[in-house]
Every structure is written in C-alpha cells, then in structure tokens.
Write a protein that holds these residues in place. Structure first.
Motif, mmCIF file in Angstrom:
data_model
loop_
_atom_site.group_PDB
_atom_site.id
_atom_site.type_symbol
_atom_site.label_atom_id
_atom_site.label_comp_id
_atom_site.label_asym_id
_atom_site.label_seq_id
_atom_site.Cartn_x
_atom_site.Cartn_y
_atom_site.Cartn_z
ATOM 1 N N ALA A 149 0.816 -1.220 0.000
ATOM 2 C CA ALA A 149 0.000 0.000 0.000
ATOM 3 C C ALA A 149 0.847 1.267 0.000
ATOM 4 O O ALA A 149 0.531 2.233 -0.704
ATOM 5 N N LYS A 150 1.924 1.287 0.773
ATOM 6 C CA LYS A 150 2.770 2.487 0.825
ATOM 7 C C LYS A 150 3.377 2.770 -0.543
ATOM 8 O O LYS A 150 3.392 3.923 -1.013
ATOM 9 N N LEU A 151 3.872 1.732 -1.210
ATOM 10 C CA LEU A 151 4.490 1.926 -2.521
ATOM 11 C C LEU A 151 3.433 2.318 -3.556
ATOM 12 O O LEU A 151 3.699 3.141 -4.440
ATOM 13 N N LEU A 152 2.233 1.763 -3.427
ATOM 14 C CA LEU A 152 1.149 2.132 -4.340
ATOM 15 C C LEU A 152 0.802 3.606 -4.204
ATOM 16 O O LEU A 152 0.638 4.318 -5.204
ATOM 17 N N LEU A 153 0.703 4.099 -2.959
ATOM 18 C CA LEU A 153 0.355 5.505 -2.746
ATOM 19 C C LEU A 153 1.507 6.438 -3.118
ATOM 20 O O LEU A 153 1.278 7.589 -3.487
ATOM 21 N N THR A 154 2.732 5.939 -3.032
ATOM 22 C CA THR A 154 3.900 6.759 -3.370
ATOM 23 C C THR A 154 4.024 6.956 -4.875
ATOM 24 O O THR A 154 4.354 8.050 -5.348
ATOM 25 N N ASP A 155 3.744 5.904 -5.653
ATOM 26 C CA ASP A 155 3.889 5.987 -7.112
ATOM 27 C C ASP A 155 2.825 5.115 -7.773
ATOM 28 O O ASP A 155 3.117 4.035 -8.301
ATOM 29 N N PRO A 156 1.558 5.548 -7.728
ATOM 30 C CA PRO A 156 0.475 4.674 -8.203
ATOM 31 C C PRO A 156 0.603 4.250 -9.657
ATOM 32 O O PRO A 156 0.333 3.100 -9.994
ATOM 33 N N GLN A 157 1.014 5.158 -10.526
ATOM 34 C CA GLN A 157 1.082 4.784 -11.942
ATOM 35 C C GLN A 157 2.114 3.694 -12.172
ATOM 36 O O GLN A 157 1.839 2.689 -12.854
ATOM 37 N N ASN A 158 3.281 3.838 -11.596
ATOM 38 C CA ASN A 158 4.358 2.865 -11.778
ATOM 39 C C ASN A 158 3.940 1.496 -11.230
ATOM 40 O O ASN A 158 4.087 0.467 -11.901
ATOM 41 N N VAL A 159 3.407 1.485 -10.016
ATOM 42 C CA VAL A 159 3.026 0.206 -9.392
ATOM 43 C C VAL A 159 1.880 -0.454 -10.161
ATOM 44 O O VAL A 159 1.900 -1.669 -10.412
ATOM 45 N N LEU A 160 0.878 0.327 -10.562
ATOM 46 C CA LEU A 160 -0.238 -0.254 -11.305
ATOM 47 C C LEU A 160 0.196 -0.775 -12.671
ATOM 48 O O LEU A 160 -0.276 -1.824 -13.125
ATOM 49 N N GLN A 161 1.092 -0.047 -13.329
ATOM 50 C CA GLN A 161 1.595 -0.530 -14.627
ATOM 51 C C GLN A 161 2.296 -1.879 -14.465
ATOM 52 O O GLN A 161 2.072 -2.804 -15.245
ATOM 53 N N LYS A 162 3.130 -1.986 -13.426
ATOM 54 C CA LYS A 162 3.850 -3.240 -13.198
ATOM 55 C C LYS A 162 2.898 -4.364 -12.806
ATOM 56 O O LYS A 162 3.079 -5.511 -13.231
ATOM 57 N N ALA A 163 1.881 -4.040 -12.010
ATOM 58 C CA ALA A 163 0.900 -5.052 -11.629
ATOM 59 C C ALA A 163 0.124 -5.534 -12.852
ATOM 60 O O ALA A 163 -0.096 -6.743 -13.028
#
Length: 238
Positions: A149-163
C-alpha cells in the motif's frame, strides 16, 4: 472472461484499488463477495454484521461458483476480497481465477483498524491467511503479484503498470482518478468503513504516520510482522 481476485487486509486502501479497477473499460468490480461467508463461519463481531448476512449469500462455495457463471459485457471481473474471508473453502476454487495481493505495514494498518474493531486479533488483519494463500497458489503453480500500500500511494502509476504487466492485462491511465462519492458496487458495509475513500478522487499521496504506535497493540504487531515481511519481499518495488 478473466476473474481477478484481490486478496487484501482491512485498511489497506483496498477500496481505492477497487475504485481504480472500476475505471477500466474492460472491468466489472465486485465488493467483498465472501464477507457474509466469513461472518457466518466465524461469528466475528463486525459493524453491521447482521445486515451483511441478510443481504448476501452466506455460502462461499456457492458464491465463487456463481461468479464463474456471471454474465457480463466485461472481459475482466475484479473481486475485492479480504484474505481472512478465505475460510473452510476448497483450494481448487482458486484455480479458475488470477490473483493479486495487497498488503500494508501493520505499524500503519493496526492503528487504523481499531477505529472499526476495538480489540483486533491476528485473524482480523488477514496477514496470516494472505501468506497461506500465497503459499497455496505457489504450490498450485500460480504466480500472483504483491502490491504494498505504501508503494502504491507513493507511485500509483508505476506500481499499477507493473501489476497490470504481471497480470497480462493492459494498464489504463483512467485507473488513477475517479469521481468523489460512493459507487453502486459498494457493499452494505460501506457506511462503516468507506468514509475516507468516498472523499477521494484518486490515490491519496502517502504520508508518514506521526502519532505514536498504541502500546496495547504491540503484541499483535509482533504477531503480524513475520507475515508482512515475507509478503513485502515479494512486493512490486518502485
């Protein structure tokens, strides 16, 4: 139709992630389909528990089998599940779904959880079951990305793209924003749990917690940490 099951814990920004997936043109979202099953099997004392039991199917096997037959124009059905809702169910029910995990540091999650559950125990956090589910899926030859959750809130676009890449689905920029207020898919428990997300229009930027950690939660924190650390090692990094 691809069924994508999120396995989260409470207070992990899971509803925000559900709202994010609801913005996709190819996705239908379903809010905590196993909640009544969990309450029926455990008699857990949750806000609005009787309302949940009265409004939903209480048999989780029936729920998951019905979802396999769901008729929808969408190519993806996103299930927002809590890890601890997986109880007394056949692991073979996992085979016809793809999976993703959402975790949050228990140092940040537990002080939030006590706003709804005054005296939480390990089961309420979902962390042990998340770890168990991860192991079951690995044993059954299924990979599952882990989102912190912390990494998602820090950089949502990057994390969602990788997911999305890990799940073999396209990323849509629309996943980063939504309209304020409730969604029609919200469960009947939304009035007890969803106040903050209903005020949001996207992922709220991460901020460090400034309040001291409640002393009475320290034993539970100690129980949670090994499971969180195991899953964090698997998490998508930025």
């Amino acid at each position: 139709m691809k069924i994508l099951s999120l396995w989260s814990g409470p207070r992990n920004v899971s509803t925000a992630l559900m709202y994010s997936f609801a913005q996709r043109p190819d996705t239908k979202v379903v809010d905590e389909p196993l909640y009544a099953h969990y309450l029926f099997r455990t008699n857990a004392n949750h806000p609005g528990e009787q309302e949940v039991l009265n409004n939903m199917e209480n048999d989780g096997t029936k729920v998951l089998n019905q979802l396999q037959k769901l008729r929808t124009d969408h190519s993806i059905v996103f299930l927002k599940n809590m890890g601890h809702h997986w109880i007394d169910l056949d692991e073979r029910l996992l085979d016809n779904m793809e999976h993703v995990f959402l975790i949050r540091d228990p140092k940040e999650m537990l002080p939030s959880l006590i706003n709804q559950l005054k005296d939480p125990v390990l089961r309420d956090t979902g962390l042990k079951v998340q770890k168990d589910l991860y192991d079951i899926l690995t044993k059954r030859g299924k990979s599952a990305p882990v989102i912190d959750a912390k990494l998602l809130l820090t950089d949502p676009q990057n994390v969602l793209q990788k997911a999305c890449n890990a799940l073999n689905i396209p990323f849509y920029p629309e996943m980063l924003k939504w309209e304020k207020g409730p969604r029609t898919e919200d469960g009947v428990w939304a009035k007890y749990w969803y106040h903050r997300v209903h005020q949001s229009e996207g992922f709220t930027p991460y901020e460090d917690k400034k309040e001291p950690f409640p002393k009475h939660l320290e034993p539970l924190l100690e129980e949670c940490e090994p499971y969180y650390k195991f899953l964090y090692q698997k998490a998508i990094k930025i």
